[in-house]
Design a protein around this motif. Sequence first.
Motif, short mmCIF file in Angstrom:
data_model
loop_
_atom_site.label_atom_id
_atom_site.label_comp_id
_atom_site.label_asym_id
_atom_site.label_seq_id
_atom_site.Cartn_x
_atom_site.Cartn_y
_atom_site.Cartn_z
N PRO A 102 0.74 -1.20 0.02
CA PRO A 102 0.03 0.02 -0.06
C PRO A 102 0.96 1.28 0.08
CG PRO A 102 -1.17 -1.58 1.45
CD PRO A 102 0.34 -2.05 0.93
N ASP A 103 2.02 1.62 0.96
CA ASP A 103 2.51 2.47 0.82
C ASP A 103 3.58 2.66 -0.47
OD1 ASP A 103 4.23 0.24 1.51
OD2 ASP A 103 5.60 1.76 2.78
N GLN A 104 3.88 1.59 -1.03
CA GLN A 104 4.64 1.66 -2.38
C GLN A 104 3.61 2.28 -3.46
OE1 GLN A 104 6.01 -2.49 -2.64
NE2 GLN A 104 7.93 -1.60 -2.95
N LYS A 105 2.52 1.69 -3.49
CA LYS A 105 1.42 2.38 -4.32
C LYS A 105 1.38 3.93 -4.29
CE LYS A 105 -1.76 -1.46 -5.19
NZ LYS A 105 -3.21 -1.48 -5.73
N GLU A 106 1.09 4.22 -2.91
CA GLU A 106 0.90 5.78 -2.52
C GLU A 106 2.04 6.76 -3.34
OE1 GLU A 106 -1.67 7.17 -1.34
OE2 GLU A 106 -2.62 5.49 0.24
N LEU A 107 3.51 6.11 -3.05
CA LEU A 107 4.58 6.73 -3.36
C LEU A 107 4.66 6.84 -4.98
CD1 LEU A 107 6.94 7.70 -1.81
CD2 LEU A 107 8.21 5.45 -2.38
N THR A 130 -4.85 25.10 -17.92
CA THR A 130 -4.56 25.74 -16.89
C THR A 130 -3.85 25.00 -15.91
OG1 THR A 130 -6.74 26.74 -17.11
CG2 THR A 130 -5.76 26.77 -14.78
N GLN A 131 -4.04 23.61 -15.80
CA GLN A 131 -3.39 22.71 -15.06
C GLN A 131 -3.61 21.34 -15.49
OE1 GLN A 131 -5.29 22.55 -10.99
NE2 GLN A 131 -7.01 23.82 -12.01
N VAL A 132 -2.74 20.42 -15.26
CA VAL A 132 -2.87 19.00 -15.39
C VAL A 132 -3.91 18.26 -14.79
CG1 VAL A 132 -1.75 16.66 -15.47
CG2 VAL A 132 -0.54 18.77 -16.34
N VAL A 133 -4.76 17.65 -15.27
CA VAL A 133 -5.87 16.78 -14.43
C VAL A 133 -5.47 15.52 -14.49
CG1 VAL A 133 -8.35 16.44 -14.50
CG2 VAL A 133 -7.72 18.74 -15.29
N PHE A 134 -4.78 14.98 -13.44
CA PHE A 134 -4.28 13.89 -13.29
C PHE A 134 -5.11 12.66 -12.94
CE2 PHE A 134 -1.75 10.84 -10.68
CZ PHE A 134 -0.74 10.21 -11.57
N GLY A 135 -6.07 12.79 -11.95
CA GLY A 135 -6.96 11.97 -11.54
C GLY A 135 -7.41 12.08 -10.15
N VAL A 136 -8.29 11.20 -9.85
CA VAL A 136 -8.94 11.31 -8.49
C VAL A 136 -9.25 10.08 -7.78
CG1 VAL A 136 -9.64 13.93 -8.38
CG2 VAL A 136 -11.25 11.87 -8.87
N GLY A 137 -9.14 9.87 -6.29
CA GLY A 137 -9.76 8.72 -5.76
C GLY A 137 -8.58 8.04 -5.12
N THR A 138 -8.94 6.82 -4.87
CA THR A 138 -7.74 6.17 -3.96
C THR A 138 -7.04 5.10 -4.65
OG1 THR A 138 -7.36 4.53 -2.19
CG2 THR A 138 -9.59 4.33 -3.31
N VAL A 139 -5.92 4.97 -4.38
CA VAL A 139 -4.85 4.04 -5.27
C VAL A 139 -5.11 2.54 -4.92
CG1 VAL A 139 -2.96 5.59 -5.84
CG2 VAL A 139 -3.02 4.27 -3.50
N SER A 179 -18.63 5.46 -3.56
CA SER A 179 -18.31 6.89 -3.42
C SER A 179 -17.26 7.24 -4.33
CB SER A 179 -18.25 7.44 -2.07
OG SER A 179 -17.14 6.88 -1.43
N ARG A 180 -16.97 8.36 -4.57
CA ARG A 180 -15.72 8.88 -5.46
C ARG A 180 -14.36 8.52 -4.92
NH1 ARG A 180 -17.22 13.22 -9.93
NH2 ARG A 180 -14.94 13.62 -9.85
N ASP A 181 -14.36 8.50 -3.43
CA ASP A 181 -13.09 8.37 -2.79
C ASP A 181 -13.05 6.93 -2.38
OD1 ASP A 181 -15.06 8.05 -0.86
OD2 ASP A 181 -14.11 9.75 0.48
N ARG A 182 -13.73 6.13 -3.04
CA ARG A 182 -13.62 4.68 -2.88
C ARG A 182 -13.28 4.00 -4.21
NH1 ARG A 182 -18.60 1.88 -0.15
NH2 ARG A 182 -17.35 0.14 -0.67
N ILE A 183 -12.98 4.80 -5.21
CA ILE A 183 -12.80 4.27 -6.40
C ILE A 183 -11.68 5.35 -6.85
CG2 ILE A 183 -14.92 3.27 -6.95
CD1 ILE A 183 -15.56 5.53 -8.91
N TYR A 184 -11.20 4.96 -8.33
CA TYR A 184 -10.38 5.98 -9.09
C TYR A 184 -10.90 6.17 -10.33
CZ TYR A 184 -6.03 8.26 -9.72
OH TYR A 184 -4.95 9.20 -10.09
N ILE A 221 -3.02 2.51 -14.31
CA ILE A 221 -3.54 1.39 -13.86
C ILE A 221 -2.76 0.33 -13.54
CG2 ILE A 221 -4.74 -0.59 -15.34
CD1 ILE A 221 -5.37 1.47 -17.54
N LYS A 222 -1.45 0.36 -13.70
CA LYS A 222 -0.35 -0.62 -13.24
C LYS A 222 -0.11 -0.54 -11.64
CE LYS A 222 3.43 -2.07 -15.09
NZ LYS A 222 4.82 -2.20 -15.70
N ILE A 223 -0.35 0.70 -11.29
CA ILE A 223 -0.22 0.91 -9.78
C ILE A 223 -1.34 0.74 -9.15
CG2 ILE A 223 0.09 2.79 -8.42
CD1 ILE A 223 1.77 4.44 -10.27
N ILE A 224 -2.59 0.81 -9.54
CA ILE A 224 -3.75 0.79 -8.93
C ILE A 224 -3.87 -1.01 -9.07
CG2 ILE A 224 -6.22 0.93 -8.73
CD1 ILE A 224 -5.53 3.81 -9.94
#
Length: 309
Positions: A102-107, A130-139, A179-184, A221-224
Amino acid sequence: MVQAFDHLLDATIEHLGALKSDGHSSILMEDESMELLRKMVHSSKQKPRTTVEQKLKPRQNPIPETRKLDATVSVTPSQAIELAQEEKDLIGRVEDWPDLAPDQKELAMAELRKRAEECQRCSHLVQSRTQVVFGVGTVHADLMLVGEAPGMDEDREGKPFVGKAGQLLTKIIDAMGLSRDRIYIGNVLKCRPDTPGRSFGNRKPTPMEMQTCWPYLMEQIKIIRPRVLVALGTTAVDGLLGEKSLGITRLRGRFQDFRGIPVMPTYHPAYVLRNPAKAIKRQVWEDMLQVMEHLGMTVSAKQRQFFTK
Ligand code: SF4
């Protein structure tokens, strides 16, 4: 010189492609220009071209087998295709990917985000975003949704799916009991496609832009390593399935395969907003019911009935 020639050739090919799309089948060319072009092609063939290896830099994050282009330089269309193909050949299947702690994923995701936020590969989009829209949610998500590209709202807020289509997507996610914070949630393209001459509106990414940005999505995708991917709309399906893609209408509702991960193609929420017939909503919902079942989620009788009456 060779690089300048590559840029010129790529720009010429793009320009000719645009003319062809506009219905032109031939162009007039001066003899002198034709001769100059011949000389340039001849001279380019005499000189060694930069190899893909030279364009790539070794990466230093917990997914060592993926090679990366220096994101601080822009790439030409031909480089983008070459590099995307290289990446695709290297990527393998999900069972070959490292199972990160899990911590490697976050990193790894934080490092990838940093690289994307500094990315200069598409010089035209770098100027307009304006900015890069990378992604949201949990890894740590079991479910990852993939959309097309940021629009005006997303570009302003820095998050994918925040406009009206995003609100509808949130309702779908809620109806699934998530919920949005339980997916990516991420997009095929991380920067808003520019709209030269217009200060509003959105456009689809070009195949070239998608190829250029593809390694970022692949790494996400590889990380998640999600258990299920959902491709929202034609562009996401094309981005994930590439040449295998038969289009959203023929594919939706049937699981496809992305490197060993099931992919459910379904309509983009913006399409559902433009076509508010209950039958379309029901089709999307049936696709989501299949996703829930695949994830082993409990589906209530009430959920099964959504959009049937
Ligand atoms: S679209 Fe992707 S590849 Fe292009 S500049 Fe943005 S982050 Fe980089």
